[in-house]
Enzyme design. Structure first.
Site, short mmCIF file in Angstrom:
data_model
loop_
_atom_site.label_atom_id
_atom_site.label_comp_id
_atom_site.label_asym_id
_atom_site.label_seq_id
_atom_site.Cartn_x
_atom_site.Cartn_y
_atom_site.Cartn_z
N ARG A 113 11.15 63.73 55.92
CA ARG A 113 12.28 63.43 54.92
C ARG A 113 12.10 62.76 53.67
O ARG A 113 12.43 62.88 52.87
CB ARG A 113 13.21 62.88 55.73
CG ARG A 113 14.78 62.77 55.21
CD ARG A 113 15.89 62.16 56.06
NE ARG A 113 17.10 62.23 55.44
CZ ARG A 113 18.01 61.29 55.18
NH1 ARG A 113 17.69 60.01 55.87
NH2 ARG A 113 18.97 61.58 54.74
N HIS A 133 13.25 64.03 49.99
CA HIS A 133 13.85 62.99 48.95
C HIS A 133 12.98 62.81 47.79
O HIS A 133 13.53 62.81 46.73
CB HIS A 133 14.22 61.82 49.59
CG HIS A 133 15.28 61.92 50.71
ND1 HIS A 133 16.44 61.07 50.70
CD2 HIS A 133 15.67 62.99 51.34
CE1 HIS A 133 17.19 61.27 51.55
NE2 HIS A 133 16.93 62.55 52.14
N ASN A 162 19.18 56.58 51.30
CA ASN A 162 17.88 56.30 51.81
C ASN A 162 18.05 55.70 53.44
O ASN A 162 17.02 55.68 54.02
CB ASN A 162 17.11 55.23 51.04
CG ASN A 162 17.39 53.89 51.33
OD1 ASN A 162 18.28 53.75 52.05
ND2 ASN A 162 16.66 52.97 50.56
N HIS A 195 15.26 69.68 60.39
CA HIS A 195 16.22 69.12 61.26
C HIS A 195 15.83 69.37 62.80
O HIS A 195 16.60 69.02 63.85
CB HIS A 195 17.81 69.06 60.91
CG HIS A 195 17.92 68.60 59.73
ND1 HIS A 195 19.36 68.78 59.12
CD2 HIS A 195 17.28 67.66 58.75
CE1 HIS A 195 19.34 68.24 57.86
NE2 HIS A 195 18.16 67.41 57.83
C1 HEM Z 1 20.20 71.28 53.46
C2 HEM Z 1 20.40 70.06 53.03
C3 HEM Z 1 20.29 68.67 53.89
C4 HEM Z 1 21.14 67.68 54.30
C5 HEM Z 1 22.46 67.69 53.90
C6 HEM Z 1 20.41 66.71 55.08
C7 HEM Z 1 20.96 65.64 55.29
C8 HEM Z 1 20.46 64.63 56.21
C9 HEM Z 1 21.03 63.46 56.95
C10 HEM Z 1 22.40 63.13 56.79
C11 HEM Z 1 20.26 63.00 57.75
C12 HEM Z 1 20.35 61.81 58.69
C13 HEM Z 1 20.26 60.47 57.95
C14 HEM Z 1 20.83 59.35 58.74
O1 HEM Z 1 21.62 59.30 59.59
O2 HEM Z 1 19.95 58.23 58.40
C15 HEM Z 1 19.10 63.70 57.60
C16 HEM Z 1 17.83 63.43 58.35
C17 HEM Z 1 16.85 63.97 58.22
N1 HEM Z 1 16.54 65.22 57.41
FE1 HEM Z 1 17.88 66.23 56.14
N2 HEM Z 1 19.28 67.21 55.00
C18 HEM Z 1 19.17 68.32 54.40
C19 HEM Z 1 17.52 69.08 54.37
C20 HEM Z 1 16.48 68.45 54.75
C21 HEM Z 1 15.22 69.00 54.19
C22 HEM Z 1 14.92 70.25 53.50
C23 HEM Z 1 14.61 68.20 55.08
C24 HEM Z 1 12.80 68.42 54.99
C25 HEM Z 1 12.17 69.35 54.52
C26 HEM Z 1 14.95 67.22 55.85
C27 HEM Z 1 14.62 66.44 56.72
C28 HEM Z 1 15.19 65.49 57.56
C29 HEM Z 1 14.60 64.99 58.60
C30 HEM Z 1 12.99 64.99 59.17
C31 HEM Z 1 15.54 63.94 59.06
C32 HEM Z 1 15.35 62.99 60.17
C33 HEM Z 1 14.94 61.62 59.67
C34 HEM Z 1 14.33 60.71 60.41
O3 HEM Z 1 14.65 60.68 61.80
O4 HEM Z 1 14.05 59.76 60.04
N3 HEM Z 1 16.49 67.42 55.68
N4 HEM Z 1 19.33 64.74 56.70
C1 LIG Z 2 13.29 51.75 53.72
C2 LIG Z 2 14.28 51.25 52.72
O1 LIG Z 2 13.67 51.07 51.59
N1 LIG Z 2 15.36 51.08 53.34
C3 LIG Z 2 16.43 50.49 52.28
C4 LIG Z 2 17.51 51.67 52.12
O2 LIG Z 2 18.60 51.19 51.46
C5 LIG Z 2 19.23 49.91 51.89
C6 LIG Z 2 20.30 49.68 51.00
O3 LIG Z 2 21.11 50.90 50.73
C7 LIG Z 2 18.17 48.84 52.03
O4 LIG Z 2 18.83 47.74 52.70
C8 LIG Z 2 17.09 49.42 52.87
O5 LIG Z 2 16.13 48.32 53.13
#
Ligand code: HEM
Ligand SMILES: CC(=O)N[C@H]1CO[C@H](CO)[C@@H](O)[C@@H]1O
Ligand SMILES: *[C@@H]1O[C@H](CO)[C@@H](O)[C@H](O)[C@H]1NC(C)=O
Length: 332
Positions: A67, A71, A98, A200
């Site tokens: 992720r 970003h 983030n 995802h």
């Molecule tokens: C298509 C549009 C996308 C949307 C709207 C989206 C949105 C999100 C959201 C809302 C989360 C959860 C964040 C949280 O609750 O903390 C997430 C997690 C994640 N996203 Fe996406 N994402 C998108 C595309 C992508 C792409 C293109 C990638 C990588 C190629 C990606 C990789 C990930 C991964 C691996 C996670 C899990 C992160 C973790 O467990 O730390 N996403 N995404």
């Molecule tokens: C990993 C990291 O930098 N997390 C930051 C994301 O943003 C929040 C505030 O929106 C910070 O509190 C986290 O430390």
């Protein structure tokens, strides 16, 4: 005389054509898989070993790094600007979007960079942006996904602001038009969008990112009709009203720790966690692509590799642009 000029022109023609095609596709031609052949020939194995060690300590390494790369590339290009910390809390990484940029993604890059720099030949030769791209390839593979060649030669940026995140990252409530517009502005088409959304298949989401879909979707439907009803009930159990905002759940309810195409089969049965996931199946413009990836892991892997390669070219700094950061969290 005239024929001499013609001969000179003709013999220069291949060079002229190469120069022309280089300017037309400057970004992709300046990145090369063997970019560090002379300066740090072991960069791939050094990064791989560091990432593997971190992955063995915690699985979160994989989704967090994947992720982070996404970003980074969507905000100011793949220049590791997402890694920069600011003293006043106003860098990219401080933006609320983030929140799930788990610290383990940052830590993976920092550790891999340390491993690279410990090799005397490589010290301060490899950019943080390239280390992030390599580490991302490695976590995908370590989690069971495909192995692919990574184009290298990115330089690191010097700027990171919370403001630059605004309107550059997709939201979980996005519809297909919003998704395709944002991806197109990064040179990614609808096939790339669907393939990359397959990321995802790994990782976690905080309950707040989808709670509207299970509690107050619309005046007529409390639960989003696009959600599988059983899955909606499971989500309500894992994410009760007033749940601790730090609770995060698996995004792929079937094989959460394996990078595979189960994500697409989940979409076929209404088990896409976000609106932005489920819409890839409900919208007829992308449904055939979802069906193709659901039925063939090989087709998904191939499209994912192609899309990741394109993602890795977005807005890159090359040549004498940018710098090779000494500390990934600070500009030099
Ligand atoms: C298509 C549009 C996308 C949307 C709207 C989206 C949105 C999100 C959201 C809302 C989360 C959860 C964040 C949280 O609750 O903390 C997430 C997690 C994640 N996203 Fe996406 N994402 C998108 C595309 C992508 C792409 C293109 C990638 C990588 C190629 C990606 C990789 C990930 C991964 C691996 C996670 C899990 C992160 C973790 O467990 O730390 N996403 N995404
Ligand atoms: C990993 C990291 O930098 N997390 C930051 C994301 O943003 C929040 C505030 O929106 C910070 O509190 C986290 O430390
Ligand atoms: C998207 O781009 C890839 C190449 O990067 C190409 O193979 C594919 O056909 C394109 N898809 C569409 C729908 O344009």
């Amino acid at each position: 005389m005239k024929s001499q000029t013609t001969i000179i022109f003709l013999s220069l023609l291949p060079i002229i054509l190469v120069l022309l095609s280089n300017t037309a596709n400057a970004q992709s031609t300046q990145l090369r898989t063997d970019f560090y052949r002379n300066t740090c020939p072991n960069v791939e194995s050094l990064v791989r070993a560091a990432v593997q060690a971190k992955f063995r300590q915690t699985f979160v390494t994989a989704p967090a790094t994947l992720r982070l790369f996404f970003h980074d590339c969507f905000v100011r290009g793949c220049d590791a600007s997402v890694m920069l910390a600011s003293a006043d809390g106003r860098a990219e990484k401080d933006h609320p979007d983030n929140l799930s940029l788990a610290g383990d993604g940052f830590d993976t890059v920092v550790r891999a960079k340390e491993a690279v720099d410990r090799n005397p030949q490589c010290t301060n030769k490899v950019s943080c942006a390239d280390i992030l791209a390599l580490a991302t390839r490695d976590v995908v593979n370590l989690a069971g996904g495909p192995l692919y060649q990574v184009e290298l030669g990115r330089k690191d940026g010097r700027i990171s602001t919370t403001a630059s995140v605004q309107r550059r990252l997709p939201g979980p409530g996005f519809n297909l038009d919003q998704l395709t517009t944002m991806f197109a502005s990064n040179g990614l088409n609808i096939t790339d969008l669907v393939a990359l959304s397959g990321a995802h298949t790994l990782g976690f989401s905080h309950c707040g990112k989808f709670s509207k879909r299970i509690y107050n979707f619309s005046p007529r439907n409390r639960i989003d009709p696009a959600l599988n009803p059983q899955y909606a009930m499971q989500l309500r159990q894992m994410c009760p009203v007033n749940v601790d905002s730090r609770i995060a759940i698996d995004m792929d309810p079937t094989t959460p720790r394996t990078f595979d195409n189960a994500y697409f089969r989940n979409l076929q049965t209404g088990r896409g966690l976000f609106t932005s996931d489920q819409v890839l199946f409900t919208d007829t413009r992308s449904r055939a692509i979802v069906n193709q990836f659901a039925s063939s892991n090989a087709a998904f892997n191939q499209a994912f590799i192609q899309a990741m390669t394109k993602l890795g070219r977005v807005g890159v700094l090359t040549g004498n642009q940018g710098e090779i950061r000494i500390d990934c969290t600070k500009p030099n």
